[in-house]
Design a protein around this motif. Structure first.
Motif, mmCIF file in Angstrom:
data_model
loop_
_atom_site.group_PDB
_atom_site.id
_atom_site.type_symbol
_atom_site.label_atom_id
_atom_site.label_comp_id
_atom_site.label_asym_id
_atom_site.label_seq_id
_atom_site.Cartn_x
_atom_site.Cartn_y
_atom_site.Cartn_z
ATOM 1 N N ALA A 150 45.843 39.722 74.844
ATOM 2 C CA ALA A 150 45.794 38.260 74.717
ATOM 3 C C ALA A 150 46.146 37.579 76.030
ATOM 4 N N GLU A 151 47.191 38.053 76.688
ATOM 5 C CA GLU A 151 47.615 37.428 77.944
ATOM 6 C C GLU A 151 46.578 37.619 79.048
ATOM 7 N N ILE A 152 45.927 38.776 79.086
ATOM 8 C CA ILE A 152 44.886 39.004 80.092
ATOM 9 C C ILE A 152 43.699 38.077 79.862
ATOM 10 N N ILE A 153 43.209 38.026 78.617
ATOM 11 C CA ILE A 153 42.047 37.189 78.311
ATOM 12 C C ILE A 153 42.340 35.719 78.574
ATOM 13 N N LEU A 154 43.460 35.239 78.080
ATOM 14 C CA LEU A 154 43.775 33.817 78.211
ATOM 15 C C LEU A 154 44.005 33.415 79.665
ATOM 16 N N THR A 155 44.667 34.282 80.435
ATOM 17 C CA THR A 155 44.866 33.955 81.843
ATOM 18 C C THR A 155 43.545 33.970 82.593
ATOM 19 N N GLY A 156 42.681 34.937 82.278
ATOM 20 C CA GLY A 156 41.372 34.996 82.929
ATOM 21 C C GLY A 156 40.573 33.726 82.709
ATOM 22 N N SER A 197 52.804 33.095 77.681
ATOM 23 C CA SER A 197 53.200 33.108 79.084
ATOM 24 C C SER A 197 52.048 32.592 79.931
ATOM 25 N N VAL A 198 51.084 33.450 80.244
ATOM 26 C CA VAL A 198 50.016 33.223 81.233
ATOM 27 C C VAL A 198 50.587 32.731 82.565
ATOM 28 N N ASN A 199 51.886 32.894 82.757
ATOM 29 C CA ASN A 199 52.570 32.372 83.936
ATOM 30 C C ASN A 199 53.854 33.167 84.155
ATOM 31 N N PRO A 200 53.858 34.098 85.111
ATOM 32 C CA PRO A 200 55.062 34.902 85.344
ATOM 33 C C PRO A 200 56.300 34.089 85.714
ATOM 34 N N ALA A 201 56.134 32.983 86.414
ATOM 35 C CA ALA A 201 57.288 32.163 86.789
ATOM 36 C C ALA A 201 57.903 31.504 85.566
ATOM 37 N N LEU A 223 52.517 41.601 84.674
ATOM 38 C CA LEU A 223 51.327 42.450 84.776
ATOM 39 C C LEU A 223 50.096 41.805 84.147
ATOM 40 N N ALA A 224 50.191 41.383 82.902
ATOM 41 C CA ALA A 224 49.015 40.871 82.191
ATOM 42 C C ALA A 224 48.455 39.595 82.826
ATOM 43 N N GLY A 228 44.708 39.306 84.486
ATOM 44 C CA GLY A 228 43.786 38.263 84.033
ATOM 45 C C GLY A 228 43.358 37.353 85.162
ATOM 46 N N ALA A 229 44.312 37.006 86.036
ATOM 47 C CA ALA A 229 43.996 36.132 87.167
ATOM 48 C C ALA A 229 43.017 36.805 88.126
ATOM 49 N N ALA A 230 43.231 38.087 88.361
ATOM 50 C CA ALA A 230 42.318 38.812 89.248
ATOM 51 C C ALA A 230 40.908 38.849 88.670
ATOM 52 N N ILE A 231 40.812 39.064 87.374
ATOM 53 C CA ILE A 231 39.494 39.094 86.720
ATOM 54 C C ILE A 231 38.823 37.727 86.819
#
Length: 250
Positions: A150-156, A197-201, A223-224, A228-231
């Protein structure tokens, strides 16, 4: 460090502080309140709930993007900065300053929230500081795999919205609105999954005050979002911009 980069770093400190203080603060102080009708012996649960918290996070980004976005780009999020670097919008040389500024802003906000929350009689910080988590620490008890995905998809998708709404071809002046509404939608989807999250800070800012397993699970919320941001940072320029990556180093 140049004067310009110093100003941008300070803008990121202030913007990330506002995001964590406003978003997590709404969850800590206003999401759930108890009202009592003493005349009839009734108790009611009131508060802004998930919808209110989601709107609060979106509003923090909208307001600070308009306030200081013209200085730093209005990232307020290490994942957004990584996506901007990969998408060719920011020099890789500036990334460390942005990341340090964002984490510092988040930690200052977490400290302020903890101090204020401790002012309520009987308040216990452990488990009550709007931390992110999986398993037993997920609001819906979602497992590590579900939270990671979820965190990877949403951040992407968040990065794609950011790069698209700030593209030179996009309507001018509406970027902060699109980005803030996107973050609101992301929270509406994922607060029950991971507390969003979608935000490590944002995650780092409150994890150590929250305790209750949050510091040990913080790795996933770095990590997630970064994956996601890189993708997202790869997809947008390849599919919708110039068809190639152009990472700046100057």
């Amino acid at each position: 460090m140049s004067e310009s980069l110093t100003r941008r770093g300070l803008a990121e400190v202030f913007g990330t502080f506002w995001l964590v203080f406003g978003g997590c603060g709404s969850a800590i102080f206003a999401a759930k309140q108890i009202a009592r009708d003493t005349d009839h012996g009734l108790t009611f649960e009131v508060g802004i709930g998930y919808l209110g918290v989601a709107l609060a996070f979106g509003l923090t980004v909208v307001t600070m993007a308009y306030a200081v976005g013209h200085i730093s780009g209005g990232h307020f999020n290490p994942a957004v900065t990584l996506g901007a670097v990969i998408g060719g919008r920011l020099s890789a040389r500036d990334l460390p300053v942005y990341w340090v500024s964002q984490v510092v802003g988040g930690l200052i906000a977490g400290t302020a929230l903890w101090v204020i929350a401790k002012g309520q009689p009987g308040f216990t910080a452990e488990g009550n500081m709007a931390a992110n988590g999986f398993g037993d620490h997920s609001p819906g008890k979602y497992g590590v795999g579900a939270v990671l995905l979820a965190e990877i998809i949403l951040t992407g998708f968040f990065i794609i919205v950011i790069l698209g709404s700030t593209d030179t071809r996009a309507p001018k002046g509406f970027g902060p609105l699109a980005i803030g509404l996107s973050l609101t939608l992301i929270h509406l989807i994922s607060i029950p999954i991971s507390n969003t999250s979608v935000n490590p800070a944002r995650s780092t800012g409150v994890a150590f005050f929250n305790g209750d397993g949050a510091p040990g699970q913080l790795w996933l919320f770095w990590l997630a979002p970064l994956i996601g941001a890189a993708i997202g940072g790869v997809i947008y320029p390849l599919l919708f911009e110039n068809g190639k990556l152009k990472i700046k180093t100057d």
